[in-house]
Design an enzyme around this catalytic site. Sequence first.
Site, PDB file in Angstrom:
ATOM      1  N   ASN A 132       0.840  -1.426  -0.041  1.00 62.33           N
ATOM      2  CA  ASN A 132      -0.040  -0.102   0.173  1.00 62.33           C
ATOM      3  C   ASN A 132       0.703   1.263  -0.177  1.00 62.33           C
ATOM      4  O   ASN A 132       0.605   2.367   0.793  1.00 62.33           O
ATOM      5  CB  ASN A 132      -0.966  -0.046   1.144  1.00 62.33           C
ATOM      6  CG  ASN A 132      -2.285  -1.079   1.019  1.00 62.33           C
ATOM      7  OD1 ASN A 132      -2.527  -1.486  -0.226  1.00 62.33           O
ATOM      8  ND2 ASN A 132      -2.489  -1.647   2.050  1.00 62.33           N
ATOM      9  N   ASN A 154      -3.589  -0.105  -3.251  1.00 58.41           N
ATOM     10  CA  ASN A 154      -4.896  -0.078  -2.950  1.00 58.41           C
ATOM     11  C   ASN A 154      -5.392   0.709  -3.715  1.00 58.41           C
ATOM     12  O   ASN A 154      -5.219   2.116  -3.282  1.00 58.41           O
ATOM     13  CB  ASN A 154      -5.188  -0.222  -1.557  1.00 58.41           C
ATOM     14  CG  ASN A 154      -6.662  -0.874  -1.321  1.00 58.41           C
ATOM     15  OD1 ASN A 154      -7.527  -0.955  -2.133  1.00 58.41           O
ATOM     16  ND2 ASN A 154      -6.914  -1.781  -0.253  1.00 58.41           N
ATOM     17  N   PRO A 155      -6.249   0.533  -4.845  1.00 56.48           N
ATOM     18  CA  PRO A 155      -6.872   1.855  -5.484  1.00 56.48           C
ATOM     19  C   PRO A 155      -7.506   2.905  -4.400  1.00 56.48           C
ATOM     20  O   PRO A 155      -7.744   4.056  -4.789  1.00 56.48           O
ATOM     21  CB  PRO A 155      -8.040   1.284  -6.554  1.00 56.48           C
ATOM     22  CG  PRO A 155      -7.305  -0.259  -6.666  1.00 56.48           C
ATOM     23  CD  PRO A 155      -6.855  -0.731  -5.131  1.00 56.48           C
ATOM     24  N   SER A 156      -7.839   2.486  -3.431  1.00 58.21           N
ATOM     25  CA  SER A 156      -8.609   3.638  -2.450  1.00 58.21           C
ATOM     26  C   SER A 156      -7.575   4.689  -1.925  1.00 58.21           C
ATOM     27  O   SER A 156      -8.119   5.821  -1.948  1.00 58.21           O
ATOM     28  CB  SER A 156      -9.144   2.908  -1.188  1.00 58.21           C
ATOM     29  OG  SER A 156      -7.931   2.361  -0.640  1.00 58.21           O
ATOM     30  N   SER A 240      -6.165  -9.903   3.664  1.00 58.30           N
ATOM     31  CA  SER A 240      -5.404  -8.454   3.960  1.00 58.30           C
ATOM     32  C   SER A 240      -4.475  -8.751   3.119  1.00 58.30           C
ATOM     33  O   SER A 240      -3.904  -9.717   2.424  1.00 58.30           O
ATOM     34  CB  SER A 240      -4.993  -8.274   5.050  1.00 58.30           C
ATOM     35  OG  SER A 240      -3.647  -9.285   5.375  1.00 58.30           O
ATOM     36  N   THR A 241      -3.864  -7.544   2.376  1.00 59.85           N
ATOM     37  CA  THR A 241      -2.709  -7.563   1.423  1.00 59.85           C
ATOM     38  C   THR A 241      -1.543  -8.385   1.942  1.00 59.85           C
ATOM     39  O   THR A 241      -0.804  -8.901   1.023  1.00 59.85           O
ATOM     40  CB  THR A 241      -2.444  -6.166   1.190  1.00 59.85           C
ATOM     41  OG1 THR A 241      -3.326  -5.443   0.425  1.00 59.85           O
ATOM     42  CG2 THR A 241      -1.317  -5.769   0.073  1.00 59.85           C
ATOM     43  N   GLY A 242      -1.365  -8.099   3.299  1.00 59.43           N
ATOM     44  CA  GLY A 242      -0.054  -8.943   3.798  1.00 59.43           C
ATOM     45  C   GLY A 242      -0.249 -10.119   3.938  1.00 59.43           C
ATOM     46  O   GLY A 242       0.921 -10.715   3.414  1.00 59.43           O
ATOM     47  N   HIS A 289     -11.356  -7.379   7.211  1.00 65.38           N
ATOM     48  CA  HIS A 289     -10.322  -8.091   7.234  1.00 65.38           C
ATOM     49  C   HIS A 289     -10.472  -9.020   8.646  1.00 65.38           C
ATOM     50  O   HIS A 289     -11.079  -8.326   9.588  1.00 65.38           O
ATOM     51  CB  HIS A 289      -9.064  -7.523   7.335  1.00 65.38           C
ATOM     52  CG  HIS A 289      -8.925  -6.853   6.009  1.00 65.38           C
ATOM     53  ND1 HIS A 289      -8.882  -7.814   4.724  1.00 65.38           N
ATOM     54  CD2 HIS A 289      -8.322  -5.698   5.687  1.00 65.38           C
ATOM     55  CE1 HIS A 289      -8.572  -6.756   3.735  1.00 65.38           C
ATOM     56  NE2 HIS A 289      -8.203  -5.689   4.211  1.00 65.38           N
TER      57      HIS A 289
HETATM   58  N1  CTP Z   1      -0.624  -5.257   9.121  1.00 70.35           N
HETATM   59  C1  CTP Z   1      -0.477  -6.110  10.427  1.00 70.35           C
HETATM   60  N2  CTP Z   1      -0.605  -4.950  11.343  1.00 70.35           N
HETATM   61  C2  CTP Z   1      -0.850  -3.913  11.627  1.00 70.35           C
HETATM   62  C3  CTP Z   1      -1.075  -3.156  10.389  1.00 70.35           C
HETATM   63  C4  CTP Z   1      -0.829  -4.113   9.053  1.00 70.35           C
HETATM   64  O1  CTP Z   1      -0.122  -7.141  10.613  1.00 70.35           O
HETATM   65  N3  CTP Z   1      -1.058  -3.303  12.622  1.00 70.35           N
HETATM   66  C5  CTP Z   1      -0.429  -6.080   7.755  1.00 70.35           C
HETATM   67  C6  CTP Z   1      -1.567  -6.748   7.218  1.00 70.35           C
HETATM   68  O2  CTP Z   1      -1.341  -7.831   6.931  1.00 70.35           O
HETATM   69  C7  CTP Z   1      -1.921  -5.559   6.176  1.00 70.35           C
HETATM   70  C8  CTP Z   1      -0.411  -5.095   5.863  1.00 70.35           C
HETATM   71  O3  CTP Z   1       0.166  -5.167   6.987  1.00 70.35           O
HETATM   72  O4  CTP Z   1      -2.655  -6.176   4.997  1.00 70.35           O
HETATM   73  C9  CTP Z   1      -0.675  -3.757   5.244  1.00 70.35           C
HETATM   74  O5  CTP Z   1      -1.252  -2.818   6.133  1.00 70.35           O
HETATM   75  P1  CTP Z   1      -2.149  -1.743   5.498  1.00 70.35           P
HETATM   76  O6  CTP Z   1      -1.794  -0.956   4.496  1.00 70.35           O
HETATM   77  O7  CTP Z   1      -2.665  -1.101   6.915  1.00 70.35           O
HETATM   78  O8  CTP Z   1      -3.405  -2.715   5.182  1.00 70.35           O
HETATM   79  P2  CTP Z   1      -5.093  -2.342   4.969  1.00 70.35           P
HETATM   80  O9  CTP Z   1      -4.989  -0.864   4.436  1.00 70.35           O
HETATM   81  O10 CTP Z   1      -5.553  -2.325   6.416  1.00 70.35           O
HETATM   82  O11 CTP Z   1      -5.825  -3.350   4.373  1.00 70.35           O
HETATM   83  P3  CTP Z   1      -5.495  -4.243   2.885  1.00 70.35           P
HETATM   84  O12 CTP Z   1      -4.921  -5.552   3.468  1.00 70.35           O
HETATM   85  O13 CTP Z   1      -6.656  -4.336   2.368  1.00 70.35           O
HETATM   86  O14 CTP Z   1      -4.531  -3.466   1.803  1.00 70.35           O
END
Ligand code: CTP
Length: 315
Positions: A132, A154-156, A240-242, A289
Amino acid sequence: TNPQKKSAPQPSDPCKGCREIIDNVIERYSQTWKKKEDNYQNFRSQLNSKCRGFNKAIITQANTPVGSKLVYDGEKRRSLQVTPAIFSTFVKEHPFSNKTWGTCAVVGNGGILTNSSCGQTIDSAQFVIRCNLPPLKNGYEKHVGIKTDLVTANPSILVEKYGALMGHRRPFVDSLYTYGNSLLLLPAFSFGHNTPVSLRAAYTIEDFGSPIKPVFFNPEYLQRLAVFWRSQGLRAVRLSTGIIMASLALELCADVHLYGFWPFSTHPHGFHPLTNHYYDDRKTKMKFHAMPAEFDLLLRLHSQGVLRLHLGDCR
Ligand code: CTP
């Protein structure tokens, strides 16, 4: 002031019940981690055969010819027939076919990376994946590194930060220089509204001659991966992306290291409060998620010696 009146809870107040969760994690998180080759090979071959990320994760001109039907993984009833114009935005060949990397670092955005000094360790990996479009400069390098081989968007983010690329596009292009000539991976065909903005991102990159290489997630791969994790017991509306990137890394890399994965608001060692991200305290969309459940599965893989989860500082 009324002494009885309680102050409003802070965004990063230590979570209720965190102590128990953390104690449980620490118990399962072995400090003397050792890779268990059999477990790793077994998990990897399951992913290879069920999800085929190594040659299906990304849409290419070879695996998605003109006329093929793309089914949106987030909106099953929506599909799109590939036109010559859309086809022209696809990469020719799959960037991962016939490739294996030694060590890969998958960097989540968790606040656990704040003051971790993990930058150098992360950058020493052969292949670094980030999620992201995270900020890397202005003091973050020391803790999260700067090397990037693949970054998701993420396109958002394009909508919120860059006006959906409907107006001036230079701020977007300028922001991409941080990631050099990495791959920019967009879920263009997950939801209908992702497609036009993702295509505009690809056109913008081309028009401005930016060195980053835009590529699109194959919705079929995302769908297969969702089914795979459901079979492992994960109940979530969206992965989740992660966890998506950790899964892909397990197919592509011999040694997978995860950093910045800790979806709790208290540090596992210092017990001090943490922000959700290392760069801000914006919360995760819990209705989509199930990050604690995902974390549990990743911790299981850590304990099995399949991948290595880093929860400590790197000093
Ligand atoms: N992550 C995590 N713990 C956090 C924040 C993030 O484990 N406190 C991991 C998650 O797997 C997440 C990734 O890091 O998908 C990227 O974080 P983020 O950019 O916050 O993802 P989101 O916007 O919440 O969601 P998406 O997965 O839809 O991109």
